[in-house]
Each structure stands twice: as C-alpha cells, then as structure tokens.
Write a protein that holds these residues in place. Sequence first.
Motif, PDB file in Angstrom:
ATOM      1  N   SER A 112      -8.547   4.372  -3.481  1.00  0.00           N
ATOM      2  CA  SER A 112      -7.258   4.685  -4.113  1.00  0.00           C
ATOM      3  C   SER A 112      -6.190   3.667  -3.707  1.00  0.00           C
ATOM      4  O   SER A 112      -6.454   2.753  -2.918  1.00  0.00           O
ATOM      5  CB  SER A 112      -6.802   6.077  -3.683  1.00  0.00           C
ATOM      6  OG  SER A 112      -6.335   6.023  -2.341  1.00  0.00           O
ATOM      7  N   GLU A 113      -4.992   3.846  -4.202  1.00  0.00           N
ATOM      8  CA  GLU A 113      -3.871   2.966  -3.847  1.00  0.00           C
ATOM      9  C   GLU A 113      -3.241   3.347  -2.506  1.00  0.00           C
ATOM     10  O   GLU A 113      -2.299   2.699  -2.053  1.00  0.00           O
ATOM     11  CB  GLU A 113      -2.817   2.978  -4.970  1.00  0.00           C
ATOM     12  CG  GLU A 113      -2.302   4.339  -5.382  1.00  0.00           C
ATOM     13  CD  GLU A 113      -3.194   5.043  -6.427  1.00  0.00           C
ATOM     14  OE1 GLU A 113      -4.397   4.729  -6.507  1.00  0.00           O
ATOM     15  OE2 GLU A 113      -2.673   5.923  -7.139  1.00  0.00           O
ATOM     16  N   ASP A 128       0.187  -4.063   4.412  1.00  0.00           N
ATOM     17  CA  ASP A 128      -0.702  -3.282   3.544  1.00  0.00           C
ATOM     18  C   ASP A 128      -0.421  -3.760   2.123  1.00  0.00           C
ATOM     19  O   ASP A 128       0.743  -3.785   1.711  1.00  0.00           O
ATOM     20  CB  ASP A 128      -0.356  -1.794   3.570  1.00  0.00           C
ATOM     21  CG  ASP A 128      -0.649  -1.119   4.906  1.00  0.00           C
ATOM     22  OD1 ASP A 128      -1.007  -1.806   5.871  1.00  0.00           O
ATOM     23  OD2 ASP A 128      -0.508   0.119   4.964  1.00  0.00           O
ATOM     24  N   ILE A 140      -7.591  -0.582  -9.387  1.00  0.00           N
ATOM     25  CA  ILE A 140      -7.371  -1.092  -8.022  1.00  0.00           C
ATOM     26  C   ILE A 140      -8.396  -2.204  -7.789  1.00  0.00           C
ATOM     27  O   ILE A 140      -9.581  -1.946  -7.588  1.00  0.00           O
ATOM     28  CB  ILE A 140      -7.562   0.011  -6.955  1.00  0.00           C
ATOM     29  CG1 ILE A 140      -6.873   1.311  -7.363  1.00  0.00           C
ATOM     30  CG2 ILE A 140      -7.085  -0.489  -5.591  1.00  0.00           C
ATOM     31  CD1 ILE A 140      -5.395   1.298  -7.357  1.00  0.00           C
ATOM     32  N   LYS A 171      -7.749  -4.395  -1.870  1.00  0.00           N
ATOM     33  CA  LYS A 171      -6.870  -3.586  -1.012  1.00  0.00           C
ATOM     34  C   LYS A 171      -6.896  -4.109   0.428  1.00  0.00           C
ATOM     35  O   LYS A 171      -7.962  -4.435   0.954  1.00  0.00           O
ATOM     36  CB  LYS A 171      -7.369  -2.141  -1.079  1.00  0.00           C
ATOM     37  CG  LYS A 171      -6.561  -1.139  -0.325  1.00  0.00           C
ATOM     38  CD  LYS A 171      -6.896   0.251  -0.852  1.00  0.00           C
ATOM     39  CE  LYS A 171      -6.621   1.315   0.149  1.00  0.00           C
ATOM     40  NZ  LYS A 171      -6.923   2.651  -0.368  1.00  0.00           N
ATOM     41  N   GLU A 194      -8.470   4.618 -10.482  1.00  0.00           N
ATOM     42  CA  GLU A 194      -8.997   3.753  -9.424  1.00  0.00           C
ATOM     43  C   GLU A 194      -9.655   2.478  -9.960  1.00  0.00           C
ATOM     44  O   GLU A 194      -9.808   1.506  -9.237  1.00  0.00           O
ATOM     45  CB  GLU A 194      -9.955   4.523  -8.504  1.00  0.00           C
ATOM     46  CG  GLU A 194     -11.222   5.053  -9.125  1.00  0.00           C
ATOM     47  CD  GLU A 194     -11.017   6.306  -9.967  1.00  0.00           C
ATOM     48  OE1 GLU A 194      -9.890   6.847  -9.994  1.00  0.00           O
ATOM     49  OE2 GLU A 194     -11.987   6.731 -10.615  1.00  0.00           O
ATOM     50  N   ARG A 252      -8.821  -6.792   4.864  1.00  0.00           N
ATOM     51  CA  ARG A 252      -9.239  -6.503   3.499  1.00  0.00           C
ATOM     52  C   ARG A 252     -10.302  -5.406   3.501  1.00  0.00           C
ATOM     53  O   ARG A 252     -11.315  -5.522   4.177  1.00  0.00           O
ATOM     54  CB  ARG A 252      -9.768  -7.777   2.817  1.00  0.00           C
ATOM     55  CG  ARG A 252     -10.051  -7.553   1.348  1.00  0.00           C
ATOM     56  CD  ARG A 252     -10.232  -8.853   0.587  1.00  0.00           C
ATOM     57  NE  ARG A 252     -10.439  -8.560  -0.839  1.00  0.00           N
ATOM     58  CZ  ARG A 252     -10.415  -9.458  -1.807  1.00  0.00           C
ATOM     59  NH1 ARG A 252     -10.203 -10.730  -1.514  1.00  0.00           N
ATOM     60  NH2 ARG A 252     -10.612  -9.123  -3.062  1.00  0.00           N
ATOM     61  N   GLY A 282       0.842  -1.197   0.000  1.00  0.00           N
ATOM     62  CA  GLY A 282       0.000   0.000   0.000  1.00  0.00           C
ATOM     63  C   GLY A 282       0.874   1.242   0.000  1.00  0.00           C
ATOM     64  O   GLY A 282       2.027   1.201   0.424  1.00  0.00           O
ATOM     65  N   THR A 331      -2.931   3.420   1.407  1.00  0.00           N
ATOM     66  CA  THR A 331      -3.401   2.698   2.601  1.00  0.00           C
ATOM     67  C   THR A 331      -3.118   3.492   3.877  1.00  0.00           C
ATOM     68  O   THR A 331      -3.750   3.238   4.898  1.00  0.00           O
ATOM     69  CB  THR A 331      -2.734   1.316   2.721  1.00  0.00           C
ATOM     70  OG1 THR A 331      -1.319   1.462   2.609  1.00  0.00           O
ATOM     71  CG2 THR A 331      -3.235   0.378   1.635  1.00  0.00           C
ATOM     72  N   VAL A 365      -1.951  -3.763  -2.147  1.00  0.00           N
ATOM     73  CA  VAL A 365      -2.911  -3.313  -3.150  1.00  0.00           C
ATOM     74  C   VAL A 365      -2.777  -4.241  -4.359  1.00  0.00           C
ATOM     75  O   VAL A 365      -1.668  -4.479  -4.841  1.00  0.00           O
ATOM     76  CB  VAL A 365      -2.637  -1.845  -3.547  1.00  0.00           C
ATOM     77  CG1 VAL A 365      -3.535  -1.425  -4.700  1.00  0.00           C
ATOM     78  CG2 VAL A 365      -2.860  -0.926  -2.354  1.00  0.00           C
TER      79      VAL A 365
END
Length: 423
Positions: free
Chosen positions: A118-119, A379, A412, A415, A409, A421, A61, A121, A381
């Motif tokens: 988003s990416e 974390d 993605i 995540k 997004e 999760r 992340g 975290t 992604v």
Amino acid sequence: MASFVLKGHICQSLDRNHLQVRENHYLVCVEDRCAGVYPILPAKYRSLPMTDFGDRLIIPGMTDLHLHAPQFSFRGLGMDMELLDWLNTHTFPEEAKYQDRDYAEKAYSQFANHLRRSETTRACVFATVHVPATELLMEKLEQSGLVTYVGKVNMNRNSPLYLAEPSTVASVRNTRQWLEDTAGKLTHTKPILTPRFIPSCTDDLLYRLADLRAEFDIPVQSHLSENYSEIAWVKELVPTARNYGDAYRKFGLFGGDHKCIMAHCVHSDTLEMEYMRQNGVFIAHSPESNMNIASGVAPISKFLDYGLKVGLATDVAGGSHESMFRAMTHAIQASKLRWRLLDQSVAPLTFDTAFYLATRGGGAFFGDVGAFEPGWELDAVVLDDENLDHPQPLTVKERLERIAYLGDERNIHAKFADGARLF
Ligand code: GUN
Ligand code: FE
C-alpha cells in the motif's frame, strides 16, 4: 545506510493548505535522510546512484495513525451495527482466534503483505491481548520494511471471558513480558501501550499501565469519544472525570509527558479539545470507520483551527480497506456531508488538507516524517497512473487527485521507508 537520488514529479505538502508539485526534479537521500529536492542535481550528489522514474509521481509515504491488524481478516463484513454491538458480535470473536499461533501466522502474513504493497510507510497498529501473536505480528512488520508502532491490547473488564485477561495482575504481567521480550530486538517496529478503551480496563489496571509506560518510556494509543453509547458508558464508569479524555488524563495516559494517539474524537467537546491541545495528543481521524459503524463525522477543520495535531487513519476493520488514499477521499466526502447537513461553520476538507493529514499530519507522530525536508527521514512512494487513461492532458496535481480517487495498489510502482527500498 543508503544514499541515492530519485527523479520524477515530486509532490509534497508544505502545510495544511498547500500541496507543492515540482516536475522533473531530483529527490536526494543521503544516509537514509532526505537531502532536499532540486531542479538540477548539485555536483556533490552526481556520484550517487540515480533512479529516473520518468513521468511518474513521487510522494512522501503515508502514515496510518490507527488500525487493527487482527481485524484485517473480517474487513468489509458486519457493517450494519454500532460500535458496542459490532465489538461483541464481530470483533471480539475474531480477535479471540489469535490465541492460536497458526491462525495468527496466516492472518498476520496477509495483513503485513497488504500493508507493504500500500501507500502506507508508517503505521500505529493494535494487535490483540495475546503476547505470542503480538510478537509474531511485530516480526512480520519488521520483515516488511515498514516503520510501525505495535500494541499488545489490554482488556480486563466488560469483555467476553474467551478474550479478556483474567485480572489486572495478569494483564500487567503479560504486558511486561511483551515489553521485555521485544525490548531492543527490532529496528523499525516499536511497542506502544494499548489499553483498548476505558470500558475494557479497570481503574487499577489503567494506573498500573501508566507506571509501566513510564518505566519503559513508550507512547500510548487508545480510542476516544467515538460513539454516543460508549461516551455515556465512560461517564458512568469514571464519574469523577469531566469528560472521556479527562478519564485517560486522570490515569496518566493522555499525553503531556509522553506521545499519545487517540482514535476518532468524533464527539469531543471544547474542553476535551483543550485537554488534547495542552497535552499534545494526536487525533487519528478514521472517516470510513466512523461512517461504517455510524459513529458520526469528526470536525477536522475545527480541530486544525484549534491547533490540534491530526492525522488520518483507516481503522481497519471499522474501515474496510488499508488504503490511505481511500481514507483521504472518505475524509473529504464525510466532511462535505457534515458541512452541508450539520454545521456550516466547519469548512469541508480540501484535497490539499487531506494530503497534509495523510503525510505530514500523521507523520509528525514519528518525528521528522511526512515531507521531503532536508534532514527528515526519507519515506517515498512512486506512483504510476499509466492505467488511468485520460483523453485530456492533466496537471501533475490532477493526476495525483485521480490516483487518490480512482487508483489502487496497482498504481504503487515503488516504495521507500526510512531510506530503504521495499520494492
Ligand atoms: N473501541 C474499542 N475497541 C474498538 C475497535 O476495535 N474498533 C473501533 N473502531 N473502536 C473501538
Ligand atoms: Fe480502532
């Protein structure tokens, strides 16, 4: 606490210059912590639930080391001014609206939803001066599953009456109330002391905030050496300081015995760099913001060579978008223009370095975060580039690079933050 296995093409930064790709590997999480990356799943982990993400990429992340939640509502607007005019014309009027809880509810819901997708975290977030709205933002971020530091902003001078806190006493009282209200309440959302910047806080407020910081043992975030007019102003306001960073240092708000992030540092000189190195201050590099409000381009390779701690940031709404991939590509592009047009002694950033900044670099502010090292917080992604059609076969690293430049997004796929999760 969660234990599981993820399978896919695992990409992570090993250091500033090396991005590692391990195709069709297993990423193991045991009780929320990373237990390593393996080509063949060790027998002791075979009973854990496994999700096979197939041809998708799995990255750590990303950490957004500096952004303003209340400014998300005017992102993409008003980019034709420099910092001080931009604050007075666009930022302060918008931030004043968070006095209204209904407005804050609406705006902060949108912000938290976007950040969740988003990416990112982990994030270090500015709120506004308002205690109820800041607490609301913290609850929304907690619900999102992201791991964040959030700061109620302090400002008691050089700010419009409709936004400024009326006195030092009021600003300290509000800050204490916020810290007491939120103490121990939330798991993934922590307070961070947030004097806006030197021009908006009186000397006596800054001293009292340093006492409060020590009492509650919290980190600090603020802005440093972003814009020429701002820097000249700080020189007038704190004439005894040797530079802008020294002004924070004088008030006890510049790292050393606490964690500290300073956003921008576009124009930091060697002495300011030395103070940052001595005190372990993190630099939040915000390239898009620095372009939008014409601040300049920070010499990131020079900072890294000097041994400074650097992460990447969107600085929404100086930056127009919450995407850390965009922040990476902006960092690379800005560094190339700086190198070409201004100073060929500072090397432009590579993709590997930008990825390092977005993962390990900023993650370090949160501890063992930003890579898949055994024992580190997990974390992750999961990226899907199915929609980015390509006529030729690409390596996994090339696919990652394309997602950073071309994706959004929709790429993605899943995540995980601190072992849980999110989607
Ligand atoms: N300096 C003080 N406040 C701000 C802000 O909101 N954004 C940016 N980019 N710089 C600041
Ligand atoms: Fe900022």
